[in-house]
Design an enzyme around this catalytic site. Structure first.
Site, PDB file in Angstrom:
ATOM      1  N   GLY A  74       0.833  -1.186   0.000  1.00 33.73           N
ATOM      2  CA  GLY A  74       0.000   0.000   0.000  1.00 33.73           C
ATOM      3  C   GLY A  74       0.870   1.239   0.000  1.00 33.73           C
ATOM      4  O   GLY A  74       2.072   1.162  -0.257  1.00 33.73           O
ATOM      5  N   SER A  75       0.300   2.360   0.303  1.00 36.29           N
ATOM      6  CA  SER A  75       1.041   3.613   0.237  1.00 36.29           C
ATOM      7  C   SER A  75       1.853   3.839   1.502  1.00 36.29           C
ATOM      8  O   SER A  75       1.790   3.063   2.463  1.00 36.29           O
ATOM      9  CB  SER A  75       0.081   4.782   0.004  1.00 36.29           C
ATOM     10  OG  SER A  75       0.783   5.939  -0.383  1.00 36.29           O
ATOM     11  N   ASP A  81       6.831  -7.659   4.553  1.00 37.84           N
ATOM     12  CA  ASP A  81       6.458  -6.253   4.705  1.00 37.84           C
ATOM     13  C   ASP A  81       7.160  -5.485   3.596  1.00 37.84           C
ATOM     14  O   ASP A  81       8.386  -5.383   3.579  1.00 37.84           O
ATOM     15  CB  ASP A  81       6.881  -5.738   6.079  1.00 37.84           C
ATOM     16  CG  ASP A  81       6.547  -4.271   6.274  1.00 37.84           C
ATOM     17  OD1 ASP A  81       5.607  -3.793   5.620  1.00 37.84           O
ATOM     18  OD2 ASP A  81       7.239  -3.600   7.060  1.00 37.84           O
ATOM     19  N   THR A  82       6.410  -4.945   2.652  1.00 35.22           N
ATOM     20  CA  THR A  82       7.017  -4.296   1.497  1.00 35.22           C
ATOM     21  C   THR A  82       6.916  -2.781   1.620  1.00 35.22           C
ATOM     22  O   THR A  82       5.978  -2.256   2.227  1.00 35.22           O
ATOM     23  CB  THR A  82       6.326  -4.746   0.194  1.00 35.22           C
ATOM     24  OG1 THR A  82       4.946  -4.390   0.236  1.00 35.22           O
ATOM     25  CG2 THR A  82       6.453  -6.241   0.022  1.00 35.22           C
ATOM     26  N   SER A 111      31.069   3.939 -32.099  1.00 38.72           N
ATOM     27  CA  SER A 111      30.572   2.816 -31.275  1.00 38.72           C
ATOM     28  C   SER A 111      30.991   2.990 -29.819  1.00 38.72           C
ATOM     29  O   SER A 111      31.856   2.279 -29.324  1.00 38.72           O
ATOM     30  CB  SER A 111      31.060   1.470 -31.829  1.00 38.72           C
ATOM     31  OG  SER A 111      32.443   1.446 -32.068  1.00 38.72           O
ATOM     32  N   ASP A 143      -9.720   3.737  13.919  1.00 41.01           N
ATOM     33  CA  ASP A 143      -9.863   4.461  15.180  1.00 41.01           C
ATOM     34  C   ASP A 143      -9.713   5.963  14.996  1.00 41.01           C
ATOM     35  O   ASP A 143     -10.278   6.762  15.759  1.00 41.01           O
ATOM     36  CB  ASP A 143      -8.839   3.952  16.196  1.00 41.01           C
ATOM     37  CG  ASP A 143      -7.418   4.024  15.675  1.00 41.01           C
ATOM     38  OD1 ASP A 143      -7.167   3.483  14.566  1.00 41.01           O
ATOM     39  OD2 ASP A 143      -6.549   4.611  16.347  1.00 41.01           O
ATOM     40  N   ASP A 170       3.105   4.954   4.980  1.00 42.88           N
ATOM     41  CA  ASP A 170       2.514   5.235   6.295  1.00 42.88           C
ATOM     42  C   ASP A 170       1.064   4.768   6.401  1.00 42.88           C
ATOM     43  O   ASP A 170       0.282   5.340   7.143  1.00 42.88           O
ATOM     44  CB  ASP A 170       2.615   6.738   6.620  1.00 42.88           C
ATOM     45  CG  ASP A 170       2.505   7.005   8.118  1.00 42.88           C
ATOM     46  OD1 ASP A 170       2.922   6.132   8.897  1.00 42.88           O
ATOM     47  OD2 ASP A 170       1.997   8.083   8.505  1.00 42.88           O
ATOM     48  N   GLY A 213      40.685   9.649 -36.237  1.00 39.74           N
ATOM     49  CA  GLY A 213      41.399   9.139 -37.401  1.00 39.74           C
ATOM     50  C   GLY A 213      40.973   7.745 -37.816  1.00 39.74           C
ATOM     51  O   GLY A 213      41.652   7.101 -38.620  1.00 39.74           O
TER      52      GLY A 213
END
Length: 637
Positions: free
Chosen positions: A33-34, A112-113, A544, A170, A36, A475
Site C-alpha cells: 500500500g502507500s 512487509d514491502t 561505437s 480508530d 505510512d 582518425g
C-alpha cells in the site's frame, strides 16, 4: 485461541511443538500500500498477538517504544519489523522484511514491502512468491496512487487473493459510511484492472480492532477478522501438482562414473519412474529411471520437491534444460511479448543486450522500444520510447537462442524472468512472458549448400571483422581506408563500412541518442556478419561508444575473427583537429548527445590492436594492422 510462545518452551516440549507445526499448510502473503498506511504496525501486531515474540524481544520493544515515543508511550509494533537503522530514523520501510509466525491452524511467511514509489522494485520482489496480498489503505486518505500501483502489480504477478484492509479506523471514529465509500472506490478501480474479487476488512493495527477477533467498535461489520481470514482462505496448493510435469535442471549430479542424475526443484506436475519425458530445448525423449531424494529412492515426487532424476538413456542434458512430460511439453521460442516492470535508476536502452534469467536458463536478450507504458491511475496506454524507474510497459523481447517457457499465467517458474545489466550485474527489471511472437515460430533458418567456409576458400583468405572505434576526429576512417587500400593491393577481398556513409542509407532513420546509437551498431554488426559469411575481410569505422554493443558484435562471430582496433586519440587532440566542425557545435550546444562532450565514450579494456595517434602516423598504423591480421605482427604496442 491457544498459541505457543517459543521462549517458554523447555527441551521436552520442543519435539511436540515442531510436530504440531510440521504438517500445517503454509500461506505466504505480503502487506503493501502507500506510505505510512500502517503495514509494519499491522505485522508487528500479528506477531505480538500470535505470541511469536521472545521475552527479551518484547522487553527491547517496550524500551524502544518509550525511547522513540511515536505512540504516546504505548508499544510501537512497527519497530518489530523495521529492522534497518535508516528505516527507524525515517519512520518508513525501505527493504522487504520477511517474518514467520504460526497459529494452531496455519503457518505464515509475511513480507512487509515498502510504500514509497522509489522502492516499488522491492515490493515486486516480495510479491513474486506470495499467495495473498493485504493491501492497506489509511482510512483518512482513501485510495492513493501507490494503492493502485501495488494492486496492479499484485494482479500482474498472479496474486488472486486480495484483502483490502482499511486501517486506522480508530482515527475516523470507526465511521461505517467512510469505510463503505473507500471500499466502493477501490472496487471500481479493481474491476478496471481485472481483479474480480477481494475481501474488505475494517481494522486498526495500532488498537487491534478486527485483527485476531471481532471488534466491539465495528458492530456493523459481520465478516471474519484479518487473522481468521488468513487462517481459512483456501489456497489451491494442488494446482501446480495437477499441471504437466516440469523440472528445470539446476545441476548435473555426477559423483562418480556410475551415476549421472539431473537435480532441480519440480516446478509443476508429478513424476514417477517409467514416465516418458522430453528434454528441452533439444526435444529428445527418454524415460525416468530413478527418483533420488534425501533418504533414498522415491516412487513419486510432486511440485515443490527437490529431487535428482536419472534417465534411461544417455541424453544430452545440462543446467538450463527442462525435463518435461513427453506428451505435454512447454514451448521453445526466442521472441516474445512481455510485461516489464523497470527497476533501475538508469532507463531501459532498447536494443542493448541484457542477461535474461528465466528459471535456471540464462541467455542474452534485447528489449525493443516499448509498445506502450501503463498509467496506473487511469490504466491508459502511454506512448513511450523507453521505460524509467518503476514504469510498467509492454515490449517485445528477443533472445539470442531459444528458451523453454510458458506464459506467466500458466506458470511463474517458466514465465517470470529478470533482466540483469551485463556491465554492473544489477537486476534492472522483472518481467512476465505473455506469449511468443508468431514470427518466432514461423521463421526458420534456411540451410544452404555453399557455406561460409566455401566462400572463404574461394577467396583464399580467412574472414575478418576489423572494428575501428574511437572518438570523432580520432582518425578511424583515415586509417581504415589506408588498411583497405593495402589489402586490395595484396589481392584480398574486403569492404569498408564507414559510419557516416551507413547513415545515408541503411541507418538514415536513426538519430544520436543512446538508444539510436545502440540500434545503429546492432544493424552494422548484422551486416558485417553477413559479409564475413561471404568470406570478406570487413572494416568498420564507427565511434561505437559502448562496450556492451561492441561485445555484442564480437559474440556474433566465430572466435578469432573479431579484431577490436582502438584508435586511441585524447579528447583534446581530437577536438583540436575538429575536421568537420562538430566539436565546436557541440560546445555551443548545437549538437546534443555528442560523444566525449555530452555523451560518454567507453574505451576498450583489452583491444586486439591499439593505435596511439600521438606516437604513430596513420600510414605506420595501417601497415602494422595489416601485418597483425596476417599473423606476422604483435597485436598490441
Amino acid at each position: 485461541m491457544t498459541s505457543y510462545r517459543p521462549d517458554a518452551l523447555i527441551a521436552s516440549d520442543i519435539s511436540a511443538y515442531l510436530q504440531l507445526h510440521q504438517n500445517k499448510s503454509l500461506l505466504r502473503f505480503i502487506t503493501c500500500g502507500s506510505v505510512d498506511d500502517g503495514k509494519s504496525t499491522l505485522i508487528g501486531r500479528l506477531l505480538y498477538d500470535s505470541k511469536m515474540i521472545f521475552e527479551d524481544q518484547l522487553a527491547s520493544l517496550e524500551a524502544d517504544s518509550k525511547r522513540v515515543g511515536t505512540q504516546g508511550g504505548e508499544i510501537d509494533f512497527a519497530l518489530l519489523v523495521d529492522g534497518l537503522a535508516a528505516e527507524r530514523e525515517q519512520g518508513i520501510t525501505i527493504d522487504v522484511a520477511y517474518r514467520f509466525f504460526a497459529t494452531e491452524k496455519r503457518k505464515f511467511i509475511v513480507a512487509d514491502t515498502p510504500g514509497h514509489e522509489q522502492y516499488t522494485r522491492n515490493m515486486v520482489t516480495g510479491a513474486s512468491t506470495a499467495d495473498l496480498a493485504v493491501i492497506l489503505i489509511d482510512a483518512r486518505k482513501g485510495v492513493l496512487t501507490q494503492t493502485r500501483r501495488h494492486s496492479y502489480l499484485c494482479h500482474l504477478l498472479g496474486i488472486r487473493h486480495i484483502v483490502l484492509a482499511v486501517n486506522k479506523m480508530d482515527l475516523i471514529g470507526y465511521d461505517q459510511a467512510a469505510y463503505d465509500a473507500i471500499v466502493e472506490d477501490y472496487r471500481a478501480f479493481a474491476e478496471s484492472i481485472g481483479i474480480t474479487s477481494f475481501t474488505p476488512i475494517p481494522i486498526s493495527g495500532f488498537k487491534g480492532d478486527n485483527i485476531t477477533g471481532s471488534s466491539p467498535n465495528t458492530i456493523w461489520y459481520t465478516g471474519l477478522s484479518l487473522l481468521q481470514h488468513l487462517e481459512s482462505v483456501e489456497i489451491d496448493a494442488d494446482a501446480d501438482a495437477a499441471r504437466p510435469f516440469r523440472l528445470p535442471v539446476q545441476w548435473v549430479n555426477r559423483p562418480n562414473l556410475d551415476f549421472r542424475g539431473f537435480a532441480g526443484m519440480i516446478a509443476a506436475g508429478t513424476v514417477r519412474p517409467g514416465d516418458k519425458v522430453r528434454i528441452l530445448p533439444s526435444g529428445q525423449v527418454t524415460e525416468v529411471a530413478r527418483i533420488v531424494a534425501f533418504g533414498g529412492d522415491r516412487e513419486q515426487a510432486v511440485a515443490g520437491e527437490s529431487v535428482t532424476l536419472t534417465l534411461a538413456d544417455e541424453v544430452d542434458c545440462s543446467r538450463g534444460n527442462v525435463i518435461a512430460a513427453a506428451d505435454a511439453p512447454p514451448q521453445v521460442a526466442d521472441q516474445f511479448q512481455a510485461t516489464i516492470v523497470w527497476m533501475d535508476q538508469a532507463e531501459l536502452l532498447p536494443g542493448r543486450a541484457y542477461w535474461l534469467k528465466l528459471g535456471t536458463q540464462t541467455v542474452s536478450a534485447t528489449v525493443q522500444p516499448p509498445r506502450h507504458a501503463v498509467c496506473v491511475n487511469t490504466m491508459a496506454e502511454l506512448s513511450v520510447k523507453t521505460l524509467g524507474l518503476n514504469d510498467i510497459g509492454i515490449a517485445e523481447v528477443y533472445t539470442d537462442r531459444g528458451v523453454v517457457f510458458e506464459s506467466y499465467a500458466q506458470g511463474k517458474d517458466l514465465g517470470g524472468f529478470i533482466l540483469i545489466d551485463k556491465a554492473t550485474n544489477a537486476t534492472v527489471a522483472a518481467g512476465m512472458l505473455n506469449f511468443s511472437l508468431r514470427r518466432a515460430q514461423n521463421v526458420h533458418w534456411q540451410a544452404v549448400e555453399i557455406n561460409r567456409e566455401a566462400h572463404a576458400n574461394q577467396k583464399h583468405q580467412a574472414p575478418r571483422l576489423l572494428w575501428f572505434t574511437g572518438l570523432s576526429g580520432s582518425g578511424k576512417s583515415t586509417i581504415a581506408n589506408l588498411v583497405e587500400k593495402k589489402l586490395h593491393a595484396m589481392g584480398k577481398h574486403s569492404f569498408l563500412l564507414d559510419g557516416d556513409n551507413i547513415r545515408h542509407g541503411l541507418n538514415k532513420d536513426l538519430g544520436f541518442t543512446d538508444a539510436d546509437r545502440i540500434e545503429n551498431i546492432r544493424r552494422v554488426g548484422e551486416v558485417a556478419k553477413l559479409m564475413t559469411d561471404a568470406g570478406l575481410i570487413v572494416l568498420t569505422a564507427f565511434i561505437s561508444p559502448f562496450r556492451a554493443e561492441r561485445d555484442l558484435v564480437r559474440q556474433m562471430l566465430p572466435e578469432g575473427e573479431f579484431f577490436e582496433i582502438h584508435v586511441d586519440t585524447p579528447l583534446e587532440v581530437a577536438e583540436a583537429r575538429d575536421v568537420k566542425g562538430l566539436y565546436k557545435k557541440a560546445r555551443d550546444g548545437q549538437i546534443a548527445h555528442f560523444t566525449g562532450i555530452s555523451s560518454p565514450y567507453e574505451a576498450p579494456e583489452a583491444p586486439e590492436i591499439r593505435v596511439d595517434t600521438t606516437r604513430e602516423s596513420p600510414e605506420d598504423a595501417a601497415e602494422r594492422i595489416v601485418e597483425t591480421i596476417m599473423g606476422t605482427w604483435s597485436p598490441v604496442i
